[in-house]
Write a protein that holds these residues in place. Sequence first.
Motif, PDB file in Angstrom:
ATOM      1  N   PHE A 260       0.803  -1.232   0.000  1.00 24.99           N
ATOM      2  CA  PHE A 260       0.000   0.000   0.000  1.00 24.99           C
ATOM      3  C   PHE A 260       0.835   1.282   0.000  1.00 24.99           C
ATOM      4  CE2 PHE A 260      -0.049  -2.087   4.169  1.00 24.99           C
ATOM      5  CZ  PHE A 260       0.625  -1.155   4.956  1.00 24.99           C
ATOM      6  N   GLY A 261       2.039   1.214  -0.587  1.00 26.57           N
ATOM      7  CA  GLY A 261       2.748   2.456  -0.885  1.00 26.57           C
ATOM      8  C   GLY A 261       3.689   2.971   0.181  1.00 26.57           C
ATOM      9  N   VAL A 262       4.016   2.175   1.179  1.00 29.68           N
ATOM     10  CA  VAL A 262       4.841   2.663   2.276  1.00 29.68           C
ATOM     11  C   VAL A 262       6.302   2.228   2.172  1.00 29.68           C
ATOM     12  CG1 VAL A 262       5.178   2.518   4.789  1.00 29.68           C
ATOM     13  CG2 VAL A 262       2.888   2.848   3.847  1.00 29.68           C
ATOM     14  N   CYS A 263       6.552   1.010   1.715  1.00 34.21           N
ATOM     15  CA  CYS A 263       7.926   0.468   1.775  1.00 34.21           C
ATOM     16  C   CYS A 263       8.755   0.805   0.524  1.00 34.21           C
ATOM     17  CB  CYS A 263       7.881  -1.043   1.984  1.00 34.21           C
ATOM     18  SG  CYS A 263       7.320  -1.991   0.543  1.00 34.21           S
ATOM     19  N   PHE A 264       8.139   1.279  -0.518  1.00 29.01           N
ATOM     20  CA  PHE A 264       8.823   1.595  -1.787  1.00 29.01           C
ATOM     21  C   PHE A 264       9.532   0.366  -2.362  1.00 29.01           C
ATOM     22  CE2 PHE A 264       8.037   5.661   0.078  1.00 29.01           C
ATOM     23  CZ  PHE A 264       7.687   6.448  -1.000  1.00 29.01           C
ATOM     24  N   GLY A 265       8.953  -0.793  -2.125  1.00 28.65           N
ATOM     25  CA  GLY A 265       9.598  -2.048  -2.531  1.00 28.65           C
ATOM     26  C   GLY A 265       9.169  -2.561  -3.900  1.00 28.65           C
ATOM     27  N   CYS A 266       8.305  -1.821  -4.598  1.00 29.69           N
ATOM     28  CA  CYS A 266       7.737  -2.397  -5.827  1.00 29.69           C
ATOM     29  C   CYS A 266       7.836  -1.442  -7.016  1.00 29.69           C
ATOM     30  CB  CYS A 266       6.278  -2.776  -5.581  1.00 29.69           C
ATOM     31  SG  CYS A 266       5.269  -1.345  -5.149  1.00 29.69           S
ATOM     32  N   PRO A 267       9.014  -0.791  -7.222  1.00 26.73           N
ATOM     33  CA  PRO A 267       9.083   0.187  -8.311  1.00 26.73           C
ATOM     34  C   PRO A 267       9.065  -0.453  -9.685  1.00 26.73           C
ATOM     35  CG  PRO A 267      11.271  -0.147  -7.396  1.00 26.73           C
ATOM     36  CD  PRO A 267      10.321  -0.980  -6.566  1.00 26.73           C
ATOM     37  N   LEU A 268       8.494   0.241 -10.634  1.00 20.21           N
ATOM     38  CA  LEU A 268       8.630  -0.116 -12.047  1.00 20.21           C
ATOM     39  C   LEU A 268       8.728   1.174 -12.849  1.00 20.21           C
ATOM     40  CD1 LEU A 268       5.622   0.531 -13.132  1.00 20.21           C
ATOM     41  CD2 LEU A 268       5.126  -1.813 -12.560  1.00 20.21           C
ATOM     42  N   LYS A 269       9.148   1.051 -14.090  1.00 19.82           N
ATOM     43  CA  LYS A 269       9.361   2.251 -14.909  1.00 19.82           C
ATOM     44  C   LYS A 269       8.193   2.456 -15.863  1.00 19.82           C
ATOM     45  CE  LYS A 269      14.388   2.028 -14.935  1.00 19.82           C
ATOM     46  NZ  LYS A 269      15.543   1.611 -15.736  1.00 19.82           N
ATOM     47  N   GLN A 270       7.780   3.738 -15.948  1.00 21.17           N
ATOM     48  CA  GLN A 270       6.686   4.057 -16.863  1.00 21.17           C
ATOM     49  C   GLN A 270       7.055   5.284 -17.696  1.00 21.17           C
ATOM     50  OE1 GLN A 270       3.053   5.794 -15.386  1.00 21.17           O
ATOM     51  NE2 GLN A 270       1.810   4.585 -16.783  1.00 21.17           N
ATOM     52  N   ARG A 271       6.824   5.182 -18.997  1.00 17.98           N
ATOM     53  CA  ARG A 271       7.081   6.321 -19.879  1.00 17.98           C
ATOM     54  C   ARG A 271       5.949   7.339 -19.729  1.00 17.98           C
ATOM     55  NH1 ARG A 271       8.131   3.633 -24.088  1.00 17.98           N
ATOM     56  NH2 ARG A 271       6.062   3.695 -24.967  1.00 17.98           N
ATOM     57  N   GLN A 272       6.339   8.606 -19.605  1.00 15.04           N
ATOM     58  CA  GLN A 272       5.376   9.684 -19.425  1.00 15.04           C
ATOM     59  C   GLN A 272       5.025  10.295 -20.785  1.00 15.04           C
ATOM     60  OE1 GLN A 272       4.192  10.096 -16.183  1.00 15.04           O
ATOM     61  NE2 GLN A 272       5.411   8.210 -16.150  1.00 15.04           N
ATOM     62  N   PRO A 273       3.937  11.060 -20.853  1.00 15.27           N
ATOM     63  CA  PRO A 273       3.531  11.652 -22.134  1.00 15.27           C
ATOM     64  C   PRO A 273       4.630  12.501 -22.779  1.00 15.27           C
ATOM     65  CG  PRO A 273       1.773  11.869 -20.527  1.00 15.27           C
ATOM     66  CD  PRO A 273       2.936  11.298 -19.793  1.00 15.27           C
ATOM     67  N   GLU A 292       1.381   0.002 -23.121  1.00 11.55           N
ATOM     68  CA  GLU A 292       2.322   0.685 -24.010  1.00 11.55           C
ATOM     69  C   GLU A 292       3.203   1.690 -23.271  1.00 11.55           C
ATOM     70  OE1 GLU A 292      -0.930   0.453 -24.276  1.00 11.55           O
ATOM     71  OE2 GLU A 292      -1.873   2.431 -24.392  1.00 11.55           O
ATOM     72  N   THR A 293       2.846   2.016 -22.005  1.00  9.48           N
ATOM     73  CA  THR A 293       3.669   2.986 -21.261  1.00  9.48           C
ATOM     74  C   THR A 293       4.731   2.299 -20.407  1.00  9.48           C
ATOM     75  OG1 THR A 293       2.247   3.038 -19.291  1.00  9.48           O
ATOM     76  CG2 THR A 293       1.694   4.566 -21.100  1.00  9.48           C
ATOM     77  N   LEU A 294       4.671   0.989 -20.279  1.00  5.07           N
ATOM     78  CA  LEU A 294       5.603   0.301 -19.383  1.00  5.07           C
ATOM     79  C   LEU A 294       6.968   0.147 -20.029  1.00  5.07           C
ATOM     80  CD1 LEU A 294       3.184  -2.424 -17.980  1.00  5.07           C
ATOM     81  CD2 LEU A 294       4.086  -0.416 -16.761  1.00  5.07           C
ATOM     82  N   VAL A 295       8.003   0.357 -19.232  1.00  4.79           N
ATOM     83  CA  VAL A 295       9.377   0.224 -19.718  1.00  4.79           C
ATOM     84  C   VAL A 295       9.999  -0.961 -18.991  1.00  4.79           C
ATOM     85  CG1 VAL A 295      11.618   1.349 -19.931  1.00  4.79           C
ATOM     86  CG2 VAL A 295       9.511   2.698 -20.124  1.00  4.79           C
ATOM     87  N   PHE A 296      10.336  -1.983 -19.762  1.00  2.00           N
ATOM     88  CA  PHE A 296      10.877  -3.204 -19.173  1.00  2.00           C
ATOM     89  C   PHE A 296      12.391  -3.243 -19.344  1.00  2.00           C
ATOM     90  CE2 PHE A 296       6.566  -4.351 -20.736  1.00  2.00           C
ATOM     91  CZ  PHE A 296       5.983  -4.591 -19.511  1.00  2.00           C
ATOM     92  N   GLU A 297      13.024  -4.087 -18.527  1.00  2.00           N
ATOM     93  CA  GLU A 297      14.466  -4.271 -18.643  1.00  2.00           C
ATOM     94  C   GLU A 297      14.798  -4.698 -20.074  1.00  2.00           C
ATOM     95  OE1 GLU A 297      15.837  -6.623 -15.334  1.00  2.00           O
ATOM     96  OE2 GLU A 297      17.815  -6.754 -16.285  1.00  2.00           O
ATOM     97  N   GLY A 298      15.784  -4.028 -20.661  1.00  2.00           N
ATOM     98  CA  GLY A 298      16.173  -4.398 -22.027  1.00  2.00           C
ATOM     99  C   GLY A 298      15.537  -3.526 -23.081  1.00  2.00           C
ATOM    100  N   ASP A 299      14.475  -2.766 -22.692  1.00  2.00           N
ATOM    101  CA  ASP A 299      13.892  -1.831 -23.655  1.00  2.00           C
ATOM    102  C   ASP A 299      14.896  -0.716 -23.935  1.00  2.00           C
ATOM    103  OD1 ASP A 299      11.512  -3.117 -23.882  1.00  2.00           O
ATOM    104  OD2 ASP A 299      10.421  -1.840 -22.464  1.00  2.00           O
ATOM    105  N   GLU A 300      14.817  -0.153 -25.149  1.00  2.00           N
ATOM    106  CA  GLU A 300      15.695   0.977 -25.487  1.00  2.00           C
ATOM    107  C   GLU A 300      15.545   2.105 -24.478  1.00  2.00           C
ATOM    108  OE1 GLU A 300      15.512   2.970 -29.399  1.00  2.00           O
ATOM    109  OE2 GLU A 300      15.679   0.904 -30.137  1.00  2.00           O
ATOM    110  N   GLU A 301      14.296   2.388 -24.112  1.00  2.00           N
ATOM    111  CA  GLU A 301      14.029   3.480 -23.183  1.00  2.00           C
ATOM    112  C   GLU A 301      14.661   3.184 -21.835  1.00  2.00           C
ATOM    113  OE1 GLU A 301      11.904   1.804 -24.891  1.00  2.00           O
ATOM    114  OE2 GLU A 301      10.444   3.080 -25.895  1.00  2.00           O
TER     115      GLU A 301
END
Length: 305
Positions: A260-273, A292-301
């Motif tokens: 529920f947002g307290v431990c910061f243990g679950c980050p992922l990357k998202q491309r912004q507009p 389409e906004t998710l940035v995964f390991e190995g993506d160019e972004e």
Amino acid sequence: MEVEVEVEVLGFGYPPPPMSTPAQTLEPPVCMDGEILANRQITPVTWIMTIHSPDAAPRMRAGQFVNLHTSRGIVPLLRRPMSIHKVIEHMGQATGFCVLYDVIGPGTENLASMRKGDRISFIGPLGNAISVPETARRAVLIAGGVGIGPIKYVAEDLQRRGMRDITLCYGSRDSDHSVPVKEAAPDGCRVLVCTDDGSVGRKGFVTELVGELISGGRLTPGDYVFTCGPVPMFKAVRDLLGEHGIAAEAATEEYMGCGFGVCFGCPLKQRQPDGSVEYKLCCVDGCIFPLETLVFEGDEEDDAA
Ligand SMILES: Cc1cc2nc3c(=O)[nH]c(=O)nc-3n(C[C@H](O)[C@H](O)[C@H](O)COP(=O)(O)OP(=O)(O)OC[C@H]3O[C@@H](n4cnc5c(N)ncnc54)[C@H](O)[C@@H]3O)c2cc1C
Ligand code: FES
């Protein structure tokens, strides 16, 4: 052999309600104990647990998850997140919910050892819910492996909104990991199944099934697409849908602590507009994101971030 189940949704008896995007006015989560009503094994590795919880169940929306305390002791210390597989009702009232899980480690081994009548602590509902465009009249759900977990409740929710044309494309490793169609989706869904080794349904990957829907005109831009599964599947689905201008929502799974947002243990990357890449928390910003906004390991972004 390809498994294809086509069952007409039974008449509603009244005009279906207009499709609408659910306002994301979600109920706050609660932490409580529920009584286990059933815990049954449906494949050599997969179980479904049903938990009685009339206080929490009415709050649950399709796509959300719960964080389960899997032991009566302190090990494992961290709760284990599980998607809501189904909300059960009694006399029209939501009285409990199910989770569908694969046994893969200590937490899920503990879950599988629990019996009817035991009590289990959980926090939920957590995360956001599906968001369906008002204009969508058809849906394709894409699940890989235990990503089948949230599908049934999502499909039921779509049916409740009046959607009648729902296809599930479901791929898994082999027959040991392939959940029976009746557990995977409600009646009224068309279900296409494949396995990597061909032991159930078609031999191949789920993206092949999705590709055939696209080439057959059964999946086009404007349809609602929901997907849940491993990252390689997300990447393949994203690339395929992207080529055809089809948007999708993805239910992501990151390692979690609090949920529920307290431990910061679950980050992922998202491309912004604006093209920049930001960290988001899977548990509170998701777990559902536009694929389409998710940035995964190995993506160019990802390399550039
Ligand atoms: C929002 C969300 C919803 C989920 N819904 C379901 C569901 O409906 N059904 C289900 O079976 N599982 C689901 N999961 C995954 C589930 O939480 C893990 O399988 C579980 O925590 C494993 O606990 P364990 O102690 O048995 O195994 P662990 O010992 O914790 O893990 C066993 C193995 O699985 C890997 N693993 C564990 N968790 C993850 C993860 N989140 N992502 C990638 N690899 C992982 C570990 O690296 C390890 O190799 C979900 C996860 C999230 C974040
Ligand atoms: S799990 Fe703690 S912040 Fe997401």
